[in-house]
Write an enzyme that holds these catalytic residues in place. Structure first.
Site, PDB file in Angstrom:
ATOM      1  N   LYS A   1     -12.730  83.020 -54.804  1.00 49.29           N
ATOM      2  CA  LYS A   1     -12.709  82.746 -53.369  1.00 49.29           C
ATOM      3  C   LYS A   1     -12.888  81.253 -53.081  1.00 49.29           C
ATOM      4  O   LYS A   1     -13.638  80.855 -52.203  1.00 49.29           O
ATOM      5  CB  LYS A   1     -13.796  83.556 -52.671  1.00 49.29           C
ATOM      6  CG  LYS A   1     -13.598  85.057 -52.833  1.00 49.29           C
ATOM      7  CD  LYS A   1     -14.619  85.846 -52.069  1.00 49.29           C
ATOM      8  CE  LYS A   1     -14.504  87.329 -52.268  1.00 49.29           C
ATOM      9  NZ  LYS A   1     -13.209  87.910 -52.184  1.00 49.29           N
ATOM     10  N   CYS A   2     -12.162  80.435 -53.823  1.00 47.58           N
ATOM     11  CA  CYS A   2     -12.293  78.978 -53.753  1.00 47.58           C
ATOM     12  C   CYS A   2     -10.965  78.385 -53.297  1.00 47.58           C
ATOM     13  O   CYS A   2      -9.899  78.959 -53.522  1.00 47.58           O
ATOM     14  CB  CYS A   2     -12.656  78.463 -55.154  1.00 47.58           C
ATOM     15  SG  CYS A   2     -12.744  76.670 -55.315  1.00 47.58           S
ATOM     16  N   GLY A   3     -11.020  77.218 -52.679  1.00 46.33           N
ATOM     17  CA  GLY A   3      -9.799  76.523 -52.303  1.00 46.33           C
ATOM     18  C   GLY A   3      -8.934  76.164 -53.500  1.00 46.33           C
ATOM     19  O   GLY A   3      -7.735  75.932 -53.358  1.00 46.33           O
ATOM     20  N   PHE A   4      -9.534  76.118 -54.685  1.00 44.76           N
ATOM     21  CA  PHE A   4      -8.795  75.788 -55.903  1.00 44.76           C
ATOM     22  C   PHE A   4      -8.317  77.029 -56.665  1.00 44.76           C
ATOM     23  O   PHE A   4      -7.712  76.907 -57.728  1.00 44.76           O
ATOM     24  CB  PHE A   4      -9.661  74.928 -56.841  1.00 44.76           C
ATOM     25  CG  PHE A   4      -9.989  73.577 -56.273  1.00 44.76           C
ATOM     26  CD1 PHE A   4      -9.019  72.595 -56.149  1.00 44.76           C
ATOM     27  CD2 PHE A   4     -11.275  73.287 -55.855  1.00 44.76           C
ATOM     28  CE1 PHE A   4      -9.312  71.346 -55.623  1.00 44.76           C
ATOM     29  CE2 PHE A   4     -11.593  72.042 -55.328  1.00 44.76           C
ATOM     30  CZ  PHE A   4     -10.613  71.071 -55.208  1.00 44.76           C
ATOM     31  N   THR A   5      -8.588  78.217 -56.133  1.00 45.82           N
ATOM     32  CA  THR A   5      -8.269  79.459 -56.844  1.00 45.82           C
ATOM     33  C   THR A   5      -6.792  79.541 -57.207  1.00 45.82           C
ATOM     34  O   THR A   5      -6.434  80.100 -58.244  1.00 45.82           O
ATOM     35  CB  THR A   5      -8.704  80.682 -56.012  1.00 45.82           C
ATOM     36  OG1 THR A   5     -10.119  80.602 -55.819  1.00 45.82           O
ATOM     37  CG2 THR A   5      -8.363  81.990 -56.694  1.00 45.82           C
TER      38      THR A   5
END
Length: 162
Positions: free
Chosen positions: A37-41
Protein backbone atom coordinates in the site's frame (compact mmCIF):
# COMPACT_ATOMS: atom_id res chain seq x y z
CA UNK A 1 33.20 -5.16 6.80
CA UNK A 2 32.09 -8.16 8.80
CA UNK A 3 33.39 -11.13 6.81
CA UNK A 4 29.82 -12.37 6.48
CA UNK A 5 27.96 -12.53 3.20
CA UNK A 6 24.29 -12.28 2.33
CA UNK A 7 24.27 -16.07 2.09
CA UNK A 8 24.78 -16.31 5.87
CA UNK A 9 21.21 -15.21 6.61
CA UNK A 10 17.91 -17.06 6.76
CA UNK A 11 14.28 -16.13 6.29
CA UNK A 12 11.01 -17.94 6.20
CA UNK A 13 9.18 -17.76 2.90
CA UNK A 14 5.82 -16.04 2.68
CA UNK A 15 4.37 -19.56 2.88
CA UNK A 16 6.21 -20.22 6.16
CA UNK A 17 8.86 -22.56 4.78
CA UNK A 18 12.60 -22.16 5.52
CA UNK A 19 14.30 -19.84 3.01
CA UNK A 20 18.04 -19.87 3.75
CA UNK A 21 19.88 -17.47 1.47
CA UNK A 22 22.63 -20.12 1.36
CA UNK A 23 20.33 -21.86 -1.14
CA UNK A 24 21.22 -19.03 -3.55
CA UNK A 25 25.00 -19.12 -2.95
CA UNK A 26 26.83 -18.24 -6.15
CA UNK A 27 23.84 -16.37 -7.54
CA UNK A 28 23.54 -12.59 -7.65
CA UNK A 29 20.61 -11.23 -5.66
CA UNK A 30 18.36 -8.20 -5.86
CA UNK A 31 16.83 -7.80 -2.39
CA UNK A 32 14.01 -5.28 -1.95
CA UNK A 33 11.94 -4.35 1.10
CA UNK A 34 8.39 -4.18 -0.19
CA UNK A 35 4.90 -3.02 0.81
CA UNK A 36 1.50 -3.38 -0.85
CA UNK A 37 0.00 0.00 0.00
CA UNK A 38 2.86 2.35 -0.90
CA UNK A 39 3.26 4.95 -3.63
CA UNK A 40 6.19 2.86 -4.86
CA UNK A 41 4.23 -0.42 -4.95
CA UNK A 42 4.03 -0.23 -8.76
CA UNK A 43 7.77 -1.06 -8.69
CA UNK A 44 6.70 -4.69 -8.28
CA UNK A 45 6.06 -4.68 -12.05
CA UNK A 46 9.65 -3.63 -12.83
CA UNK A 47 11.04 -6.08 -10.26
CA UNK A 48 9.14 -8.89 -11.96
CA UNK A 49 10.48 -7.71 -15.35
CA UNK A 50 14.06 -7.82 -14.01
CA UNK A 51 13.43 -11.30 -12.60
CA UNK A 52 12.17 -12.49 -15.99
CA UNK A 53 15.04 -10.79 -17.86
CA UNK A 54 17.93 -11.99 -15.67
CA UNK A 55 16.77 -15.20 -14.03
CA UNK A 56 18.41 -17.33 -16.75
CA UNK A 57 21.65 -15.49 -15.87
CA UNK A 58 21.22 -16.63 -12.27
CA UNK A 59 19.74 -13.46 -10.72
CA UNK A 60 17.35 -14.05 -7.83
CA UNK A 61 14.96 -11.23 -6.99
CA UNK A 62 13.85 -11.46 -3.38
CA UNK A 63 10.97 -9.38 -2.04
CA UNK A 64 10.95 -8.76 1.71
CA UNK A 65 7.57 -7.43 2.86
CA UNK A 66 7.74 -5.02 5.77
CA UNK A 67 5.22 -2.92 7.69
CA UNK A 68 7.88 -0.57 9.08
CA UNK A 69 6.89 2.53 7.12
CA UNK A 70 3.46 4.10 7.72
CA UNK A 71 1.84 0.66 8.15
CA UNK A 72 1.82 0.14 4.39
CA UNK A 73 2.00 -3.67 4.60
CA UNK A 74 -0.76 -4.46 7.12
CA UNK A 75 -1.91 -7.78 5.64
CA UNK A 76 -0.99 -11.32 6.46
CA UNK A 77 0.99 -13.70 4.27
CA UNK A 78 -1.96 -14.93 2.17
CA UNK A 79 -3.17 -11.39 1.51
CA UNK A 80 0.34 -10.23 0.50
CA UNK A 81 0.83 -13.20 -1.82
CA UNK A 82 -2.57 -12.75 -3.46
CA UNK A 83 -2.04 -8.99 -3.92
CA UNK A 84 1.40 -9.44 -5.52
CA UNK A 85 0.31 -12.23 -7.84
CA UNK A 86 -3.04 -10.72 -8.86
CA UNK A 87 -1.88 -7.14 -9.41
CA UNK A 88 1.68 -7.60 -10.65
CA UNK A 89 2.10 -11.25 -11.63
CA UNK A 90 4.89 -11.59 -9.08
CA UNK A 91 6.65 -14.90 -9.56
CA UNK A 92 9.90 -14.16 -7.68
CA UNK A 93 10.38 -15.37 -4.10
CA UNK A 94 8.89 -13.39 -1.21
CA UNK A 95 9.88 -13.75 2.41
CA UNK A 96 7.72 -13.55 5.48
CA UNK A 97 6.92 -10.03 6.65
CA UNK A 98 9.84 -8.74 8.78
CA UNK A 99 11.18 -5.53 10.28
CA UNK A 100 13.88 -3.86 8.17
CA UNK A 101 14.80 -0.89 10.38
CA UNK A 102 15.95 -0.23 13.91
CA UNK A 103 16.98 -2.72 16.54
CA UNK A 104 14.23 -5.13 15.51
CA UNK A 105 15.48 -5.24 11.91
CA UNK A 106 16.04 -8.66 10.40
CA UNK A 107 19.76 -9.56 10.72
CA UNK A 108 20.22 -9.30 6.92
CA UNK A 109 19.11 -5.66 6.98
CA UNK A 110 21.39 -4.96 9.94
CA UNK A 111 24.26 -6.44 7.90
CA UNK A 112 23.28 -4.43 4.80
CA UNK A 113 23.30 -1.24 6.87
CA UNK A 114 26.81 -2.00 8.14
CA UNK A 115 28.10 -2.96 4.69
CA UNK A 116 26.52 -0.05 2.82
CA UNK A 117 26.96 2.60 5.49
CA UNK A 118 24.55 4.89 7.28
CA UNK A 119 22.71 6.10 4.19
CA UNK A 120 21.99 2.55 2.97
CA UNK A 121 19.61 1.82 5.84
CA UNK A 122 16.05 1.62 4.51
CA UNK A 123 14.24 4.87 5.13
CA UNK A 124 11.13 3.80 3.24
CA UNK A 125 9.74 0.89 1.24
CA UNK A 126 11.44 -0.39 -1.91
CA UNK A 127 15.10 0.10 -1.03
CA UNK A 128 17.06 -2.11 -3.38
CA UNK A 129 20.26 -4.06 -2.63
CA UNK A 130 22.31 -5.75 -5.36
CA UNK A 131 24.42 -8.63 -4.08
CA UNK A 132 27.21 -10.18 -6.15
CA UNK A 133 27.84 -13.88 -6.74
CA UNK A 134 30.30 -13.73 -3.84
CA UNK A 135 27.48 -12.68 -1.49
CA UNK A 136 28.86 -9.16 -0.98
CA UNK A 137 26.96 -5.91 -1.44
CA UNK A 138 27.58 -4.46 -4.91
CA UNK A 139 25.35 -1.38 -4.58
CA UNK A 140 22.13 -0.13 -3.05
CA UNK A 141 19.41 2.23 -4.21
CA UNK A 142 16.75 4.28 -2.46
CA UNK A 143 13.02 4.00 -3.11
CA UNK A 144 13.03 6.76 -5.71
CA UNK A 145 15.43 4.85 -7.98
CA UNK A 146 13.21 2.57 -10.02
CA UNK A 147 14.19 -1.06 -10.59
CA UNK A 148 14.28 -0.47 -14.36
CA UNK A 149 16.62 2.52 -14.12
CA UNK A 150 19.97 2.45 -15.90
CA UNK A 151 21.77 2.62 -12.53
CA UNK A 152 20.07 -0.48 -11.18
CA UNK A 153 20.51 -2.38 -14.45
CA UNK A 154 24.24 -1.53 -14.49
CA UNK A 155 24.63 -2.86 -10.94
CA UNK A 156 22.72 -6.04 -11.87
CA UNK A 157 24.84 -6.51 -14.98
CA UNK A 158 27.98 -6.14 -12.85
CA UNK A 159 26.65 -8.69 -10.36
CA UNK A 160 25.54 -11.13 -13.06
CA UNK A 161 28.78 -10.88 -15.05
CA UNK A 162 31.06 -10.61 -12.02
Amino acid sequence: MTGKTAYDFDFLSLKGKPLPLADFAGHPLLIVNTASKCGFTRQYKELEALWQKYRDDGLVVLGVPSNDFANQEPGGAAEIASFCETNFGVDFPLTEKVAVKGRAAHPLFQWLAREGGFLSRPRWNFYKYVIGKDGKLVDWFASTTTPGSAKVERAIEKAVRG
